[in-house]
Write a protein that holds these residues in place. Structure first.
Motif, mmCIF file in Angstrom:
data_model
loop_
_atom_site.group_PDB
_atom_site.id
_atom_site.type_symbol
_atom_site.label_atom_id
_atom_site.label_comp_id
_atom_site.label_asym_id
_atom_site.label_seq_id
_atom_site.Cartn_x
_atom_site.Cartn_y
_atom_site.Cartn_z
ATOM 1 N N ALA A 145 5.802 -26.592 20.159
ATOM 2 C CA ALA A 145 5.415 -25.916 21.191
ATOM 3 C C ALA A 145 5.898 -27.028 22.535
ATOM 4 O O ALA A 145 5.123 -28.367 21.926
ATOM 5 C CB ALA A 145 3.887 -25.990 20.938
ATOM 6 N N THR A 146 5.961 -26.107 23.607
ATOM 7 C CA THR A 146 5.821 -26.733 25.056
ATOM 8 C C THR A 146 4.878 -26.884 25.427
ATOM 9 O O THR A 146 4.648 -24.931 26.094
ATOM 10 C CB THR A 146 7.389 -26.808 25.411
ATOM 11 O OG1 THR A 146 7.769 -24.992 25.982
ATOM 12 C CG2 THR A 146 8.912 -26.900 24.381
ATOM 13 N N PRO A 147 4.566 -27.333 26.264
ATOM 14 C CA PRO A 147 3.652 -27.234 27.573
ATOM 15 C C PRO A 147 3.866 -25.999 28.478
ATOM 16 O O PRO A 147 5.161 -25.547 28.498
ATOM 17 C CB PRO A 147 3.365 -27.957 28.646
ATOM 18 C CG PRO A 147 3.950 -29.137 28.010
ATOM 19 C CD PRO A 147 4.961 -28.758 26.750
ATOM 20 N N PRO A 148 3.164 -25.103 29.362
ATOM 21 C CA PRO A 148 3.723 -23.750 30.282
ATOM 22 C C PRO A 148 4.469 -24.414 31.020
ATOM 23 O O PRO A 148 4.706 -25.369 32.056
ATOM 24 C CB PRO A 148 2.431 -23.035 30.388
ATOM 25 C CG PRO A 148 1.363 -23.652 30.231
ATOM 26 C CD PRO A 148 2.053 -25.087 29.077
ATOM 27 N N PRO A 155 -5.746 -20.344 32.924
ATOM 28 C CA PRO A 155 -5.831 -21.743 32.054
ATOM 29 C C PRO A 155 -5.989 -21.382 30.325
ATOM 30 O O PRO A 155 -5.353 -22.251 29.838
ATOM 31 C CB PRO A 155 -7.188 -22.155 32.143
ATOM 32 C CG PRO A 155 -8.501 -21.528 32.602
ATOM 33 C CD PRO A 155 -7.390 -19.939 32.905
ATOM 34 N N TYR A 156 -6.044 -19.532 29.633
ATOM 35 C CA TYR A 156 -5.904 -19.554 28.542
ATOM 36 C C TYR A 156 -4.308 -19.768 28.327
ATOM 37 O O TYR A 156 -4.024 -19.180 27.274
ATOM 38 C CB TYR A 156 -6.715 -17.753 28.016
ATOM 39 C CG TYR A 156 -6.130 -17.718 29.344
ATOM 40 C CD1 TYR A 156 -5.599 -16.259 29.483
ATOM 41 C CD2 TYR A 156 -7.307 -16.769 30.467
ATOM 42 C CE1 TYR A 156 -4.667 -15.353 30.591
ATOM 43 C CE2 TYR A 156 -7.078 -16.468 31.429
ATOM 44 C CZ TYR A 156 -6.142 -14.874 31.261
ATOM 45 O OH TYR A 156 -5.654 -14.319 32.461
ATOM 46 N N LEU A 157 -2.970 -18.993 29.207
ATOM 47 C CA LEU A 157 -1.462 -19.249 29.501
ATOM 48 C C LEU A 157 -1.258 -20.971 28.578
ATOM 49 O O LEU A 157 -1.181 -21.182 29.277
ATOM 50 C CB LEU A 157 -0.744 -18.464 30.262
ATOM 51 C CG LEU A 157 -1.819 -17.271 30.442
ATOM 52 C CD1 LEU A 157 -0.482 -16.194 31.734
ATOM 53 C CD2 LEU A 157 -0.613 -16.110 29.325
ATOM 54 N N GLY A 158 -1.303 -20.935 27.022
ATOM 55 C CA GLY A 158 -0.796 -22.107 26.223
ATOM 56 C C GLY A 158 0.622 -22.737 26.460
ATOM 57 O O GLY A 158 0.969 -21.572 26.975
ATOM 58 N N PRO A 159 0.260 -23.218 25.312
ATOM 59 C CA PRO A 159 1.319 -23.438 25.277
ATOM 60 C C PRO A 159 2.437 -22.166 24.607
ATOM 61 O O PRO A 159 2.329 -21.318 24.692
ATOM 62 C CB PRO A 159 1.637 -24.306 23.859
ATOM 63 C CG PRO A 159 0.069 -25.029 24.057
ATOM 64 C CD PRO A 159 -0.612 -23.550 24.922
ATOM 65 N N ILE A 160 4.343 -23.069 25.091
ATOM 66 C CA ILE A 160 5.282 -21.795 24.802
ATOM 67 C C ILE A 160 6.070 -22.283 23.561
ATOM 68 O O ILE A 160 6.417 -23.274 23.174
ATOM 69 C CB ILE A 160 6.054 -21.337 26.053
ATOM 70 C CG1 ILE A 160 5.546 -21.635 26.986
ATOM 71 C CG2 ILE A 160 7.251 -20.640 25.603
ATOM 72 C CD1 ILE A 160 5.376 -20.302 27.451
ATOM 73 N N VAL A 161 6.160 -21.374 22.813
ATOM 74 C CA VAL A 161 6.416 -21.390 21.480
ATOM 75 C C VAL A 161 8.093 -20.512 21.262
ATOM 76 O O VAL A 161 8.052 -19.550 21.297
ATOM 77 C CB VAL A 161 6.421 -21.074 19.745
ATOM 78 C CG1 VAL A 161 6.827 -21.163 18.619
ATOM 79 C CG2 VAL A 161 5.461 -22.005 20.152
ATOM 80 N N GLN A 162 9.819 -21.034 21.185
ATOM 81 C CA GLN A 162 10.496 -20.192 20.978
ATOM 82 C C GLN A 162 11.309 -19.990 19.368
ATOM 83 O O GLN A 162 10.797 -20.752 18.965
ATOM 84 C CB GLN A 162 11.588 -20.963 21.331
ATOM 85 C CG GLN A 162 12.775 -19.998 22.379
ATOM 86 C CD GLN A 162 14.024 -20.031 22.627
ATOM 87 O OE1 GLN A 162 14.328 -21.572 23.008
ATOM 88 N NE2 GLN A 162 14.921 -19.683 23.267
#
Length: 175
Positions: free
Chosen positions: A120-123, A131-138
């Motif tokens: 998981a990487t930060p947005p 602020p609810y849009l959290g980390p990004i996963v590919q």
């Protein structure tokens, strides 16, 4: 970390499965007068009155469509044993040991996905209004999945941010 993935708006999102209490079919909800469009209504669930947020509306893509795989994801906002939440500072739950549940309407709720925390990487952008849009996963298929933060979702959607009309009215300061 185990994630429950779903479609909200036109994109794939996820929540930490540790927060998920139950998935229920989309059922009629009690309307809340003067509520924002994304507050779909209230659900009676096992002795709780649960506010239900339509994630499609909240994320700006219009209400989630009624499909066979459209569900209400019931999540516990502060799971038992969450020591960083002090109920004594929260007037909405002061004196109560009852867990707080939030409903999230989403489409195509079907997949569980396991990730390592380092995946998981930060947005890439900081958006203080979301602020609810959290980390990004590919994913292995190259799909981008954004994790939604449950506590931040509840704070923004149901209590309002300090700048929002919801917060102003709750504090007795109508604009």
């Amino acid at each position: 970390m185990l994630l429950l993935t779903f479609i909200a708006g036109s994109n794939r999102h996820a929540v930490d499965a540790a927060h998920v209490v139950e998935l229920v079919p989309r059922v009629p909800l009690r309307a809340v007068p003067h509520a924002p469009e994304y507050l779909a209504g209230l659900l009676a669930y096992r002795g709780h009155v649960v506010p239900v947020i339509d994630l499609g509306s909240l994320l700006g893509s219009g209400p989630c469509r009624d499909r066979l795989a459209t569900r209400i994801i019931l999540v516990e906002v502060h799971p038992a044993g969450d020591s960083h939440h002090d109920a004594s500072h929260d007037p909405s739950i002061r004196g109560s040991n009852r867990k707080r549940i939030l409903g999230l309407i989403a489409e195509q709720v079907s997949d569980l996905m396991t990730i390592r925390h380092d995946q998981a990487t930060p947005p890439p952008m900081v958006m203080p209004w979301a602020p609810y849009l959290g980390p990004i996963v590919q994913t292995e298929r190259g799909e981008i999945v954004q994790i939604l933060g449950i506590e931040a979702l509840e704070t923004v959607a149901l209590r309002g941010t300090p700048e929002s009309p919801v917060a102003s009215l709750a504090q007795g300061n109508p604009e």
